[in-house]
Design a protein around this motif. Structure first.
Motif, short mmCIF file in Angstrom:
data_model
loop_
_atom_site.label_atom_id
_atom_site.label_comp_id
_atom_site.label_asym_id
_atom_site.label_seq_id
_atom_site.Cartn_x
_atom_site.Cartn_y
_atom_site.Cartn_z
N ILE A 81 0.83 -1.21 0.00
CA ILE A 81 0.00 0.00 0.00
C ILE A 81 0.86 1.25 0.00
CG2 ILE A 81 -1.72 1.31 1.30
CD1 ILE A 81 -2.88 -1.35 2.23
N ASP A 82 1.91 1.27 0.81
CA ASP A 82 2.78 2.45 0.86
C ASP A 82 3.44 2.71 -0.50
OD1 ASP A 82 2.18 2.92 3.52
OD2 ASP A 82 3.93 1.84 4.27
N GLY A 83 3.89 1.64 -1.15
CA GLY A 83 4.51 1.79 -2.46
C GLY A 83 3.54 2.34 -3.49
N ILE A 84 2.31 1.84 -3.45
CA ILE A 84 1.28 2.32 -4.38
C ILE A 84 0.97 3.79 -4.13
CG2 ILE A 84 -1.16 2.09 -4.99
CD1 ILE A 84 -0.84 -0.94 -4.45
N LEU A 85 0.80 4.15 -2.87
CA LEU A 85 0.46 5.53 -2.54
C LEU A 85 1.60 6.49 -2.88
CD1 LEU A 85 -1.40 5.04 0.86
CD2 LEU A 85 -2.40 5.47 -1.40
N ASN A 86 2.82 5.99 -2.84
CA ASN A 86 3.97 6.83 -3.20
C ASN A 86 3.94 7.22 -4.67
OD1 ASN A 86 6.59 8.06 -2.51
ND2 ASN A 86 7.44 6.51 -3.87
N LEU A 87 3.25 6.41 -5.50
CA LEU A 87 3.13 6.72 -6.93
C LEU A 87 1.84 7.45 -7.26
CD1 LEU A 87 4.36 3.33 -8.48
CD2 LEU A 87 5.66 5.45 -8.20
N ALA A 88 1.01 7.69 -6.26
CA ALA A 88 -0.30 8.32 -6.50
C ALA A 88 -0.23 9.83 -6.24
CB ALA A 88 -1.36 7.69 -5.61
N TRP A 89 -0.85 10.60 -7.09
CA TRP A 89 -1.01 12.04 -6.90
C TRP A 89 -1.97 12.28 -5.74
CZ3 TRP A 89 -4.54 15.73 -9.98
CH2 TRP A 89 -4.10 17.05 -9.88
N ASP A 90 -1.78 13.37 -5.00
CA ASP A 90 -2.64 13.67 -3.85
C ASP A 90 -4.10 13.75 -4.24
OD1 ASP A 90 -0.51 13.66 -2.13
OD2 ASP A 90 -0.27 15.84 -2.07
N SER A 91 -4.36 14.27 -5.44
CA SER A 91 -5.75 14.42 -5.90
C SER A 91 -6.10 13.38 -6.96
CB SER A 91 -5.96 15.84 -6.47
OG SER A 91 -5.71 16.82 -5.49
N ILE A 92 -5.55 12.18 -6.81
CA ILE A 92 -5.80 11.12 -7.77
C ILE A 92 -7.30 10.89 -7.95
CG2 ILE A 92 -5.66 9.31 -6.00
CD1 ILE A 92 -4.42 7.48 -8.14
N ARG A 93 -7.69 10.59 -9.17
CA ARG A 93 -9.09 10.32 -9.49
C ARG A 93 -9.17 8.99 -10.22
NH1 ARG A 93 -12.72 12.62 -13.83
NH2 ARG A 93 -14.85 12.41 -13.07
N VAL A 94 -10.06 8.12 -9.76
CA VAL A 94 -10.20 6.78 -10.33
C VAL A 94 -11.66 6.57 -10.72
CG1 VAL A 94 -9.96 4.30 -9.91
CG2 VAL A 94 -8.36 5.91 -8.84
N LYS A 95 -11.87 6.04 -11.92
CA LYS A 95 -13.21 5.67 -12.36
C LYS A 95 -13.17 4.23 -12.84
CE LYS A 95 -16.00 8.50 -14.37
NZ LYS A 95 -16.88 8.80 -13.22
N GLY A 96 -14.13 3.43 -12.37
CA GLY A 96 -14.18 2.03 -12.72
C GLY A 96 -15.56 1.59 -13.15
#
Length: 284
Positions: free
Chosen positions: A66-81
């Motif tokens: 989880i930490d590794g994934i969040l390190n690559l995520a923008w603070d305002s990440i937006r996901v649509k599924g």
């Protein structure tokens, strides 16, 4: 190893479900690989570095990092599924994946991908990259495996994943069942170090499922979990150094395109008959 095949695609603007305000640079020397909406606004090949960022992101899911994934995520990440799933912001995304990983084992099998940038008629190129990616998303809970055939549009800028939208094309769910494979190598005359099983259930991975011959009688065996239903497989030597080669129409096989593989149907705990390497029957 997860790798992406870089392919040239004609991508139209309707693929994307997000509008970004992007910085641009100007370069009129690049060659377009497609267009968006109008031939005046083209796509050009993007950064391998950003493609590698997306591959790393997917690999971290199998590790539940989880930490590794969040390190690559923008603070305002937006996901649509699929099913109207929308996630806004890193904290909400963290909550989602934490719950997801608590309930499921997740792997992403890469199939193809391409990094692209939009370039307008004046040669202005957007600062970030879009990654267009096809993959199989596998989620497992207990003995049940769900496989989604997806493609994803990802926007990456400054090494951070800012947006992605997942398009699901098909979903199958099956039970994982314990299956024993065995092969008699007594008629194989070449030198080898090990014997492997490769199939649709392990992505034809080479030497990741090495068989054993504990009593040294030349019969190698392995028990692995496979999805219930039809499976394709073959026995190989030293990873992919040598493999079984069947002619089209051989009784125990199935041919799709240029590939002819062993085929079996498993619906519960199964022990398949011992066969001779490169034959449908026992060794003579």
């Amino acid at each position: 190893m997860n790798t992406l095949k870089i392919v040239t695609l004609l991508i139209v603007a309707t693929l994307f479900g997000c509008t970004q305000q992007n910085e641009t640079t100007t370069d009129s020397s690049v060659e377009s690989v497609g267009f968006a909406g109008s031939p005046e606004n083209s796509w050009v090949l993007g950064s391998q570095e950003n493609l590698d960022t997306w591959i790393k992101w997917c690999d971290l899911h199998a590790k539940k990092d989880i930490d590794g994934i969040l390190n690559l995520a923008w603070d305002s990440i937006r996901v649509k599924g699929p099913n109207n799933l929308t996630i806004e912001g890193k904290e909400n995304f963290k909550s989602f994946i934490s719950e997801w990983f608590k309930n499921y084992d997740v792997t992403v099998d890469q199939e193809w991908g391409i990094p692209i940038n939009l370039i307008d008629k004046d040669g202005n190129i957007e600062d970030g990259n879009w990654i267009i990616n096809g993959h199989k998303l596998k989620t497992r809970k207990d003995a049940e495996m769900t496989i989604e055939d997806n493609h994803t549009n990802v926007y990456i800028k400054d090494g951070k994943i800012r947006f992605f939208k997942i398009y699901n094309h098909s979903t199958t769910t099956s039970k994982m069942v314990s299956t024993t494979f065995s092969v008699d190598m007594s008629n194989y005359n070449e030198k080898y170090e090990n014997v492997c099983i490769n199939g649709t259930f392990n992505k034809w991975c080479g030497s990741c499922n090495t068989m054993s011959d504990d009593d040294k009688d030349g019969v190698y065996e392995i028990t692995v979990e496979v999805p219930s239903g039809e499976i394709e497989y073959k026995f190989t030597v030293d990873g992919w150094n040598a493999e079984e080669a069947f002619e089209k129409g051989t009784p125990c096989t199935k041919t799709i395109g240029e590939f002819t593989n062993r085929v079996a149907s498993v619906n519960g705990v199964t022990s398949l008959p011992t066969v001779c390497f490169n034959a449908c029957s026992t060794c003579k």
